[in-house]
Design an enzyme around this catalytic site. Structure first.
Site, PDB file in Angstrom:
ATOM      1  N   GLY A   1       0.958  -1.462   0.278  1.00 14.12           N
ATOM      2  CA  GLY A   1       0.019   0.168   0.006  1.00 14.12           C
ATOM      3  C   GLY A   1       0.427   0.988  -0.196  1.00 14.12           C
ATOM      4  O   GLY A   1       1.485   1.465   0.959  1.00 14.12           O
TER       5      GLY A   1
ATOM      6  N   VAL B   1       3.339  -1.241   3.809  1.00 10.35           N
ATOM      7  CA  VAL B   1       3.453   0.048   3.485  1.00 10.35           C
ATOM      8  C   VAL B   1       4.519   0.838   2.760  1.00 10.35           C
ATOM      9  O   VAL B   1       5.610   0.973   3.444  1.00 10.35           O
ATOM     10  CB  VAL B   1       2.863   0.718   4.953  1.00 10.35           C
ATOM     11  CG1 VAL B   1       2.255   2.384   4.722  1.00 10.35           C
ATOM     12  CG2 VAL B   1       1.213   0.460   5.295  1.00 10.35           C
ATOM     13  N   LYS B   2       4.463   1.452   2.091  1.00  9.87           N
ATOM     14  CA  LYS B   2       5.124   2.704   1.635  1.00  9.87           C
ATOM     15  C   LYS B   2       4.555   3.929   1.742  1.00  9.87           C
ATOM     16  O   LYS B   2       3.834   4.525   1.094  1.00  9.87           O
ATOM     17  CB  LYS B   2       5.385   1.925  -0.011  1.00  9.87           C
ATOM     18  CG  LYS B   2       6.743   3.612  -0.646  1.00  9.87           C
ATOM     19  CD  LYS B   2       7.112   2.952  -2.222  1.00  9.87           C
ATOM     20  CE  LYS B   2       7.350   4.386  -2.970  1.00  9.87           C
ATOM     21  NZ  LYS B   2       7.828   3.931  -4.505  1.00  9.87           N
ATOM     22  N   THR B   3       5.300   4.897   2.196  1.00  5.98           N
ATOM     23  CA  THR B   3       5.223   6.537   3.066  1.00  5.98           C
ATOM     24  C   THR B   3       6.218   7.173   3.306  1.00  5.98           C
ATOM     25  O   THR B   3       7.546   6.364   2.726  1.00  5.98           O
ATOM     26  CB  THR B   3       4.346   6.400   4.209  1.00  5.98           C
ATOM     27  OG1 THR B   3       3.338   7.062   4.636  1.00  5.98           O
ATOM     28  CG2 THR B   3       5.615   5.885   5.007  1.00  5.98           C
TER      29      THR B   3
ATOM     30  N   ASP C   1      12.695   2.322  -0.226  1.00  7.72           N
ATOM     31  CA  ASP C   1      12.618   2.108  -1.725  1.00  7.72           C
ATOM     32  C   ASP C   1      12.341   3.130  -2.525  1.00  7.72           C
ATOM     33  O   ASP C   1      12.253   4.381  -2.441  1.00  7.72           O
ATOM     34  CB  ASP C   1      10.870   1.531  -2.254  1.00  7.72           C
ATOM     35  CG  ASP C   1      10.579   1.489  -3.540  1.00  7.72           C
ATOM     36  OD1 ASP C   1      11.100   1.367  -4.750  1.00  7.72           O
ATOM     37  OD2 ASP C   1       8.856   1.347  -3.941  1.00  7.72           O
TER      38      ASP C   1
END
Length: 286
Positions: free
Chosen positions: A143, A175-177, A224
């Site tokens: 996400g 989760v990528k944030t 990332d």
């Protein structure tokens, strides 16, 4: 969690230390041929040996990545439907089905959500639908808490905690944030692992290394990164230094020394096209 899903997650995350260095090259799905990644096959050749996983679009995987490549995972971009020519980029739909991702041998899929944006509702439903469909194939879902132009000022603790927790509540496996001041609180309030987005290109190598180091210290499992790697002057140098922080426990000083020693002519990026001010402006918006 099934064996198949755990196996795919360990294609994304290094099983030795449960940390992750992901290289993002999916920018073309709305930016087109972003400078530094005009030729994905060539532009990733010297970077792939140092990463755990690659985030990219389905078309670039099938046309630009050698199917004989082993040792890394594939996280496929599953949402889109816009471009940098739009007023904003939050009007997204699903562009990839879970079944097709499995046919492409994906390790996982990535779905962006735009919490607080005009199209928040549909992007959250995109995530929900993908999670439900992916569960039929034991396919992990990443996400991504995207912001776009209107929410560019939302890279702060309260907003990122909200968006990250919502993604986890819907069932995202990772989760990528974005990193922010007080980031350890964002991590603590999110019950699934967090990977930090590199975002637009930072001013210096040291900024990139500090972002990586601080993210890990605050509890993220990795980063990332895209433009901060392949738009840099020495992509292979900076990615090895970032890897050293994530997987070898290097500090910023040690990593900076590594960048300096690896900044050789062989590792220099070779620009192929002229880059206009407009190119730089577009590339730095998101």
């Amino acid at each position: 969690m099934s064996w198949g899903k755990r196996n795919r997650l360990y294609q994304i995350v290094n099983q030795r230390d449960n940390r992750c260095l992901m290289l993002a090259i999916d920018h073309g799905y709305f930016m087109g041929p972003t400078h530094g990644m005009e030729f994905p096959h060539e532009d990733t050749a010297n970077l792939i040996p140092y990463i755990d996983s690659l985030m990219l679009s389905p078309g670039i995987l099938s046309t630009c990545i050698d199917p004989q490549t082993r040792g890394i995972g594939w996280v496929l971009r599953a949402t889109g439907g816009n471009s940098v020519l739009d007023v904003d980029i939050d009007d997204e739909g699903l562009i990839l089905e879970a079944e097709e991702a499995v046919r492409l041998n994906a390790s996982g899929v990535a779905v962006s959500i735009y919490v607080g944006a005009e199209h928040q509702h549909q992007t959250l439903l995109n995530l929900s639908k993908m999670i439900n469909d992916a569960s039929k194939f034991n396919l992990p879902v990443l996400g991504v808490t995207a912001v776009g132009k209107r929410l560019s000022d939302k890279r702060e603790k309260r907003y990122l905690s909200l968006a990250s927790r919502i993604a986890a509540e819907y069932g995202a496996d990772i989760v990528k944030t974005y990193y922010c001041e007080g980031f350890e609180e964002v991590v603590q309030k999110c019950p699934v692992p967090i990977v930090v987005a590199g975002g637009a290109r930072l001013d210096t190598y040291r900024d990139v290394l500090e972002l990586t180091y601080n993210s890990i210290q605050c509890g993220a499992i990795g980063v990332d990164m895209g433009r901060n790697i392949w738009q840099s002057e020495y992509p292979a140098a900076i990615i090895q230094a970032v890897r050293a922080i994530i997987h070898e426990g290097a500090n910023v000083k040690q990593a900076a020394e590594m960048v300096e020693s690896l900044s050789t002519e062989a590792n220099r990026r070779k620009p192929r096209f002229s880059i206009s001010d407009e190119d730089n402006k577009i590339s730095s918006v998101h």
